[in-house]
Enzyme design. Sequence first.
Site, PDB file in Angstrom:
ATOM      1  N   SER A 127       0.843  -1.207   0.000  1.00 55.20           N
ATOM      2  CA  SER A 127       0.000   0.000   0.000  1.00 55.20           C
ATOM      3  C   SER A 127       0.877   1.255   0.000  1.00 55.20           C
ATOM      4  O   SER A 127       1.698   1.438  -0.891  1.00 55.20           O
ATOM      5  CB  SER A 127      -0.960  -0.055   1.192  1.00 55.20           C
ATOM      6  N   ASP A 266      -9.406  -5.072  -5.083  1.00 49.27           N
ATOM      7  CA  ASP A 266      -8.441  -4.258  -4.353  1.00 49.27           C
ATOM      8  C   ASP A 266      -8.695  -2.766  -4.558  1.00 49.27           C
ATOM      9  O   ASP A 266      -9.133  -2.324  -5.630  1.00 49.27           O
ATOM     10  CB  ASP A 266      -7.031  -4.597  -4.857  1.00 49.27           C
ATOM     11  N   HIS A 293      -7.521  -5.565  -0.822  1.00 49.27           N
ATOM     12  CA  HIS A 293      -6.266  -4.909  -0.465  1.00 49.27           C
ATOM     13  C   HIS A 293      -5.417  -5.762   0.470  1.00 49.27           C
ATOM     14  O   HIS A 293      -4.199  -5.664   0.478  1.00 49.27           O
ATOM     15  CB  HIS A 293      -6.590  -3.562   0.198  1.00 49.27           C
TER      16      HIS A 293
END
Length: 313
Positions: A127, A266, A293
């Site tokens: 991320s 995601d 995610h």
Amino acid sequence: MKTINVFSILLIMTVGCDYNKENTVPPVKEGMIAVEGGNIWYRMAGADKKGIPIILVHGGPGVPHDYMVNLEALASDRPVVFYDQLGCGNSDAPQDTTLWQVDRFVEELELLRKTLKIESFHLLGQSWGGYLATSYFLKHGAGKVKSLILSAPLLNSARWSDDQKNWILQLPQEVQDTIEKYEANGDYASPSYQEAMMIFYSKHLCRLDPWPEAMNNAFQKMNPEVYNYMWGPSEFTLTGILKDADLTDQLNQINVPCLITCGEFDEATPESMTYFAGLIPGAELEIFQEASHSHHLEKEVEYLYRINAFLNQ
């Protein structure tokens, strides 16, 4: 896109079980390192292993490493280094907002590497950690970083924002209306807004129900001040200093093996990850079906297999 070999997955699970029986407590180094603004915590699992180390860079910003602890399974072959960025988790949490800058976090990672005397390593960023890992590679990676793994990475904030808007349009109309209402008046603390956020998160942040302990631990230890200052009040509301973040034009400078991963649902969408992978010479892309995610948790066996295969190739 690579195809997962089910037999190989079963084999690696069996090997993992045997390893755990014989090595119930892999050697671990843990400590604190002084950086600009305070001290950061680190943990090196598999410290006695001979493989090339891998350093894991967590996301957030301000969400500590805890949600990535299952990646310690990689320590069967190599040292695995976790750390909490300054401001969250087990690291110090100063109140000075001038510390929450990308460049300082890049230098923090370099100081971690130097202190642990790691000369050659793999780098995995998840991320926001993907943005940080890429930024680190572009500044310090030459001759040190052997490969780059970007797991659901932030690489362009404008594109990220557009992707979340598209996901929101697929939510029930009443949820869309709630999000629009409270974002318009800036009442992000409203229980109704928080409930709408959780509906979004349950589809695109983590699809496991209930959330695993590792995920809950990370959120319990996160620093919302860092998150809000750098990002904003939610995953899909960008008001912080990263709102204009963009590494798109520099991705062609990545000249080491690179693997990008994402989930079917995601926040880092398959469409965007396909686009970014196309900008990196020779990059590989893995999309995990029915995942989001947190695909490293949702599809743990497949994810660990894919990462191990990439590292060992």
